[in-house]
Write an enzyme that holds these catalytic residues in place. Structure first.
Site, short mmCIF file in Angstrom:
data_model
loop_
_atom_site.label_atom_id
_atom_site.label_comp_id
_atom_site.label_asym_id
_atom_site.label_seq_id
_atom_site.Cartn_x
_atom_site.Cartn_y
_atom_site.Cartn_z
N LYS A 45 38.48 -8.83 3.21
CA LYS A 45 39.78 -8.39 3.71
C LYS A 45 39.80 -6.98 4.31
O LYS A 45 40.87 -6.38 4.47
CB LYS A 45 40.88 -8.50 2.62
CG LYS A 45 40.94 -9.81 1.90
CD LYS A 45 40.77 -11.00 2.79
CE LYS A 45 41.94 -11.27 3.70
NZ LYS A 45 41.59 -12.38 4.66
N HIS A 107 29.70 -10.61 2.83
CA HIS A 107 30.52 -9.76 1.95
C HIS A 107 29.67 -9.23 0.80
O HIS A 107 30.21 -8.65 -0.16
CB HIS A 107 31.69 -10.55 1.37
CG HIS A 107 32.76 -10.90 2.37
ND1 HIS A 107 33.20 -10.02 3.33
CD2 HIS A 107 33.48 -12.04 2.55
CE1 HIS A 107 34.14 -10.60 4.05
NE2 HIS A 107 34.33 -11.82 3.60
N SER A 137 45.94 -7.25 0.60
CA SER A 137 45.49 -8.31 1.51
C SER A 137 44.71 -9.38 0.75
O SER A 137 44.89 -10.59 0.97
CB SER A 137 44.63 -7.69 2.62
OG SER A 137 44.21 -8.67 3.52
P1 A3P Z 1 46.39 -8.26 6.09
O1 A3P Z 1 46.30 -9.31 5.03
O2 A3P Z 1 46.73 -6.91 5.51
O3 A3P Z 1 47.32 -8.62 7.21
P2 A3P Z 1 39.14 -10.18 6.91
O4 A3P Z 1 38.93 -10.61 8.32
O5 A3P Z 1 38.10 -9.25 6.39
O6 A3P Z 1 39.43 -11.34 6.02
O7 A3P Z 1 40.45 -9.26 6.91
C1 A3P Z 1 41.72 -9.80 7.16
C2 A3P Z 1 42.71 -8.66 7.27
O8 A3P Z 1 42.48 -7.98 8.51
C3 A3P Z 1 44.16 -9.14 7.29
O9 A3P Z 1 44.93 -8.08 6.74
C4 A3P Z 1 44.38 -9.29 8.78
O10 A3P Z 1 45.72 -9.33 9.17
C5 A3P Z 1 43.67 -8.03 9.29
N1 A3P Z 1 43.36 -8.09 10.72
C6 A3P Z 1 42.67 -9.05 11.37
N2 A3P Z 1 42.65 -8.80 12.69
C7 A3P Z 1 43.32 -7.65 12.87
C8 A3P Z 1 43.67 -6.89 14.03
N3 A3P Z 1 43.30 -7.27 15.24
N4 A3P Z 1 44.36 -5.75 13.85
C9 A3P Z 1 44.74 -5.35 12.62
N5 A3P Z 1 44.46 -6.04 11.49
C10 A3P Z 1 43.76 -7.18 11.62
#
Ligand code: A3P
Length: 293
Positions: A45, A107, A137
């Site tokens: 996340k 991860h 998140s």
């Molecule tokens: P949130 O749950 O706070 O919205 P991962 O890809 O490591 O699983 O992380 C997911 C998190 O990154 C989510 O956070 C998601 O919304 C955020 N995320 C993904 N793409 C993004 C972007 N282009 N800009 C900002 N946040 C992004």
């Protein structure tokens, strides 16, 4: 696809894990990295999909644009340690990639990385996100992903996060372990979610200089548009809407994408306790996170 009950968490070489990420351990450890492989490493996340998409666009956006509309990001950038038969495992998916470079995500905490990545001196991009937004998140993610342990209520989840009893273990150990590695392994680019949010272009430039890429101004502008939160949220190839194990009715994968959403979750008491505990765990003054910008 039918999913079995949510998995149990257990201690695996000192790190909390579930069978989905340990059952292929031998194969993962014996993975043969190539010198041009690029590894994206994150605590879950932290923005893994965001940086995965940026890298995929930088390398293949111009040469194979059909990828972008036909292959979901999790198939373009395999998740190395995932193993959930009958789905193809992350290692097999990586081995089947015909691209050069192969972009692979993990991860794992630093001590779990297969040794061939170090032997081949592969480029590694590590992305970290402040603990408070990261745990929020992760909580919402665990609610909606059926192959994650049941998160329970927010208060108990926050406690478990602080104890490192969530999948992939302690956030504190993860970000510190990788930070320490950077001191001795020069092919590691350590980035922060907060910097990416504040100055996406600048961070893409730094990434390009680390990777030895020089995209045109036009291409960079295009990438900047593609990787904006709102564009990614709408894009079925990167928003995980095609991924079978997620319940979008509970929460979305592209949820908020904000810095500071933790303020909508932490009570004053939780925040005080968290800060106190944080000070004890984060002793390295050179590793600083921003919880707001
Ligand atoms: P949130 O749950 O706070 O919205 P991962 O890809 O490591 O699983 O992380 C997911 C998190 O990154 C989510 O956070 C998601 O919304 C955020 N995320 C993904 N793409 C993004 C972007 N282009 N800009 C900002 N946040 C992004």
């Amino acid at each position: 696809m039918e999913f079995p009950p949510r998995p149990e968490i257990f201690d695996f070489h000192g790190v909390s894990m579930t069978q989905y990420f340990t059952r292929n351990w031998e194969k993962v450890q014996n993975f043969k990295a190539r010198p041009d492989d690029i590894l994206i490493a994150t605590y879950p996340k932290a923005g893994t999909t965001w940086v995965s998409y940026i890298l995929d666009l930088l390398y293949f956006g111009q040469t194979s644009p059909e990828r972008l509309t036909s292959i979901p990001i999790y198939d373009r950038v395999p998740f190395m340690e995932i193993a959930h038969p009958p789905m193809i495992s992350g290692v097999e998916l990586a081995e089947n990639l015909s691209t050069s470079p192969r972009i692979i995500k993990t991860h794992f905490p630093v001590q779990f990385i297969p040794k061939s990545f170090w032997e081949q001196n592969c480029k590694i991009v590590y992305l970290a996100r402040n603990a408070k937004d990261n745990v929020v998140s992760y909580f919402h993610f665990d609610r909606m992903v059926m192959i994650e342990p049941d998160p329970g209520d927010w208060n108990s989840y926050l406690k478990r996060f602080m104890e490192g009893k969530v999948v992939f273990g302690s956030w504190y150990d993860h970000v510190n372990g990788w930070w320490k590695k950077k001191q001795t392994y020069s092919n590691l680019h350590y980035m922060f979610y907060e910097d990416m949010t504040e100055d996406t272009e600048g961070e893409i430039d730094k990434l390009c200089s680390f990777l030895g890429l020089s995209p045109s101004v036009e291409e960079k502008k295009q990438i900047r548009g593609e990787v904006h939160f709102d564009s990614m949220k709408k894009n079925n190839m990167v928003n995980y809407s095609l991924f079978p194990a997620m319940e979008f009715k509970i929460s979305k994968f592209m949820r908020k994408g904000k810095i500071g959403d933790w303020k909508n979750h932490f009570t004053v008491a939780q925040n005080e306790e968290f800060d106190e505990d944080y000070k004890n765990k984060m002793k390295d003054p050179t590793l600083q996170f921003r919880t707001e910008i």
